[in-house]
Structures are given as C-alpha cells and as structure tokens.
Motif scaffolding. Structure first.
Motif, mmCIF file in Angstrom:
data_model
loop_
_atom_site.group_PDB
_atom_site.id
_atom_site.type_symbol
_atom_site.label_atom_id
_atom_site.label_comp_id
_atom_site.label_asym_id
_atom_site.label_seq_id
_atom_site.Cartn_x
_atom_site.Cartn_y
_atom_site.Cartn_z
ATOM 1 N N GLY A 1 0.798 -1.220 0.000
ATOM 2 C CA GLY A 1 0.000 0.000 0.000
ATOM 3 C C GLY A 1 0.825 1.263 0.000
ATOM 4 N N GLN A 2 2.127 1.149 0.305
ATOM 5 C CA GLN A 2 2.994 2.316 0.409
ATOM 6 C C GLN A 2 4.434 1.832 0.288
ATOM 7 N N VAL A 3 5.272 2.633 -0.344
ATOM 8 C CA VAL A 3 6.687 2.294 -0.481
ATOM 9 C C VAL A 3 7.516 3.414 0.135
ATOM 10 N N TRP B 1 14.238 -0.208 10.702
ATOM 11 C CA TRP B 1 15.635 -0.098 10.292
ATOM 12 C C TRP B 1 16.232 1.221 10.778
ATOM 13 N N CYS B 2 15.509 2.323 10.581
ATOM 14 C CA CYS B 2 16.006 3.639 11.017
ATOM 15 C C CYS B 2 16.232 3.698 12.523
ATOM 16 N N ALA B 3 15.386 2.977 13.272
ATOM 17 C CA ALA B 3 15.487 3.001 14.735
ATOM 18 C C ALA B 3 16.553 2.054 15.271
ATOM 19 N N THR B 4 17.133 1.221 14.413
ATOM 20 C CA THR B 4 18.208 0.334 14.845
ATOM 21 C C THR B 4 19.331 1.165 15.448
ATOM 22 N N PRO B 5 19.846 0.799 16.641
ATOM 23 C CA PRO B 5 20.862 1.641 17.288
ATOM 24 C C PRO B 5 22.057 1.967 16.403
ATOM 25 N N GLU B 6 22.538 1.000 15.613
ATOM 26 C CA GLU B 6 23.688 1.286 14.753
ATOM 27 C C GLU B 6 23.379 2.422 13.773
ATOM 28 N N PRO C 1 6.779 0.457 4.821
ATOM 29 C CA PRO C 1 7.226 1.582 5.642
ATOM 30 C C PRO C 1 7.538 1.189 7.082
ATOM 31 N N ALA C 2 6.833 0.196 7.623
ATOM 32 C CA ALA C 2 7.112 -0.230 8.999
ATOM 33 C C ALA C 2 8.517 -0.816 9.107
ATOM 34 N N ALA C 3 8.924 -1.583 8.105
ATOM 35 C CA ALA C 3 10.278 -2.131 8.101
ATOM 36 C C ALA C 3 11.307 -1.012 8.019
#
Length: 353
Positions: free
Chosen positions: A39-41, A108-113, A102-104
């Motif tokens: 539904g969204q990319v 990914w963005c919130a991953t500490p690294e 988008p949830a993935a």
C-alpha cells in the motif's frame, strides 16, 4: 493493451484522461505492478557531500558504511549507488534505497547502529555533509514506466506485483499524470510552501525541511550498456549531450520554473566504479510545473526531439533502456534532513537568505 493503473487501484473517474479510449501509442512501454498488499513504499536518498580530493577517501568510506548498513535487519529490498557534482562544485555520493514496507523502514532507522550514527555530534565535525531525503508515497500516488519488461530499476524492483502488459497511457503530453492512480479523482494541485528549521540553512547545522502538499518528484534514467555501433554513437554524441544540457538548466535555473532541485547522477558499482547508467532526480513544486517544462520549455523540447530522432533512426529497435518513476507527495510522505551541507543542497535550495 492495458491501463498503467492496476485493477485494484482503479476507481470511478471524476477527471478525464487526455486521450480517448481507442488511443494507440506509437511504441510499447510497460509499468511495474504493485502487489495488492503493497500500500505504500519508501524511497530513501542517503547522501554524503564533500569538496576536494583530500576528503574523497573519507566520503567513499562513509557511503560504503551506509551501503553495508542496508544489510541489517529490515534493510531495503533494493539499493543503488550514484555520484554527481553539484552546482557549487561539491561531490555528492548517494545510496538510493527502496522498501516495500514503511514499517520495516521505520524499524531499520530506529536500529541503534543507524540511529546513533546519524544523531552523533561527529556528523557535524568530520568535515563531510550528510543528508537523508525520504519519500514514502502511497500506491495511489506514484507511477512507473519502463521501455522493456524484463529489467526493472528503482522502486519497480520492490513492488512485488510483476509487470503489466503493454500500457496505453504514454506517448502523449499528459500521459505521466494519467498513469498516476490518484489522477482519476484528484487534480493534485500544490499548496503551501517549504519551510526550514532553522529558518536560514547554512553549513555547520542540522537542517530539517518541511515539504508542502503535492510536491512532485521524478527519477528518470537510462542505461546504454547494451548499445553498440550506430546506436551507441547516436546516444553518446547526440542524445546524451542534449539531455545533460537540460539537466544542467534545471540544476542552475530551475527555481524560476518550479524545480526545487535537480541532480544528474551516474550509477556506481559496489567498488565505486562508474557504470553505463545515469538518471536525473528532481523535486518540483507541483506536477503541473513539471508538465509545463516537459511540454513547452526549449530544454525539454530539445530532449524529446533528440529522443524521437534517435528511435526513428533506429526504427524503434533499441538496446538503450529508459525508465522513470514519478510521485506526487502528500505532506506526511516527505522527510528531508541535512547535516553540514551547503545551503543549495536538495530541498534547501532557494531557502537561504
């Protein structure tokens, strides 16, 4: 002959297409189909900016780190590496990444690294500039077009729904709009204006740009790897110089006609060597502004004329591959952040005093 708009995205039209139902295009093209569950990319442009040969090694290392981090959990389904030199003479290396979820992307963005590196004060102190330009259009808000059905680029790689048959909505002015599902019911008129925090972008800052309603974005590319002989000569000596002239016009003078930013980029392989592929990426105040340039401005009329000479000379039998993806972005589908970049970078262009 199919519509560029997938069946599950069709709805009763309240706005007309620019062509009649019996229109036949002059040559075949195809669209990538989004799977029903997509539904969204997310289209992410992750840039590293530097100036001068002494910083090139450090900039390359930063780009390679970004690319390696795509391999972490919830990373993108596809990415490209590209390079260009901007109007201020800065080298810009960009990793362009695509997610079908988008949830993935958010995880990914919130991953500490990832998050710790981006937020670190070192990003302001290592002599490089960094930016993230994130567009996340819903399936109704973008379209794709490819000159061949067997090799996708960009967002087409992650859409998951395969390829259309030959599509009808192309080969005429206004076909770009007609391929966007939202155009069935919405004029996609721009409203509002860009704003920056802080209000006057400058190097040495972290700057966030808020977009406005219905910013238009286009990535339009070409690959000449498989061309030979006469076709290769025609592309490199006639079509490409004309294309480059148009791209430079948008980069240097585009603000006056509604183009916020334009980059003419060349693909790199995983080791940083150039490939025989390039694309333009531009952001516009509106789809209408983009259409006016395409239909009437001398620079694009020259590009279109060069392409038509090219295909006619080769009797429409081309090894050149061309494609584009066009999005019309709502305010909640845009996120732009720049760290230590010069004030003409990306969506900051034109906002500095």
């Amino acid at each position: 002959m199919e519509s560029a708009i997938a069946e599950h995205l069709k709805c009763p039209r309240t706005r007309h297409r620019r062509v009649e139902d019996d229109y036949t295009p002059p040559y075949p093209v195809w669209s990538a189909r989004a799977a029903a569950g997509v539904g969204q990319v997310v289209m992410g442009y992750f840039g590293v900016q530097s100036r001068g040969p002494e910083l090139q090694g450090r900039a390359c290392a930063a780009l390679m780190q970004i690319a390696r981090d795509f391999g972490l959990a919830d990373g993108p389904g596809h990415h490209d590496l590209a390079h260009f030199v901007d109007a201020e003479g800065f080298d810009n290396m960009i990793a362009i990444a695509y997610w079908s979820d988008p949830a993935a992307f958010g995880r990914w963005c919130a991953t500490p690294e990832i998050d710790d590196w981006w937020r670190s004060p070192a990003r302001l102190d290592d002599g490089l500039g960094y930016f993230r330009e994130i567009a996340s259009p819903r399936a109704e808000h973008y379209e794709t077009m490819f000159s061949t059905p067997d090799r996708f680029e960009g967002v087409g790689v992650v859409m998951g729904g395969g390829v259309s048959g030959e599509i009808q909505e192309h080969g005429y002015w206004g076909s770009m709009r007609d391929r966007i599902p939202l155009s069935q019911t919405d004029a996609m008129v721009a409203s509002g204006s860009r704003s920056a925090i802080p209000a006057t972008p400058a190097p040495g800052q972290r700057v966030r740009i808020a977009g406005h309603q219905n910013v238009a974005m286009i990535r339009s590319g070409q690959e000449w790897t498989d061309t030979t002989g006469k076709e290769r000569t025609l592309y490199l000596e006639d079509m490409e110089p004309t294309l480059r002239e148009g791209m430079d016009f948008l980069r240097d003078q585009g603000l006056a006609i509604g183009c916020y930013s334009n980059r003419y980029m060349h693909h790199l392989d995983a080791r940083g060597a150039p490939l025989q592929k390039s694309f333009g990426l531009s952001f516009w105040r509106s789809l209408a502004d983009m259409e006016r340039w395409a239909e009437s401005h001398p620079t694009h009329v020259a590009i279109f004329g060069s392409f038509m000479r090219y295909v006619q000379e080769l009797n429409f039998e081309l090894q050149l591959r061309v494609y584009h993806e066009v999005s019309v972005l709502k305010m909640d589908e845009q996120s732009y952040e720049y760290i230590n970049c010069h004030p003409r970078t990306g969506l900051m262009n034109g906002l500095a005093a």
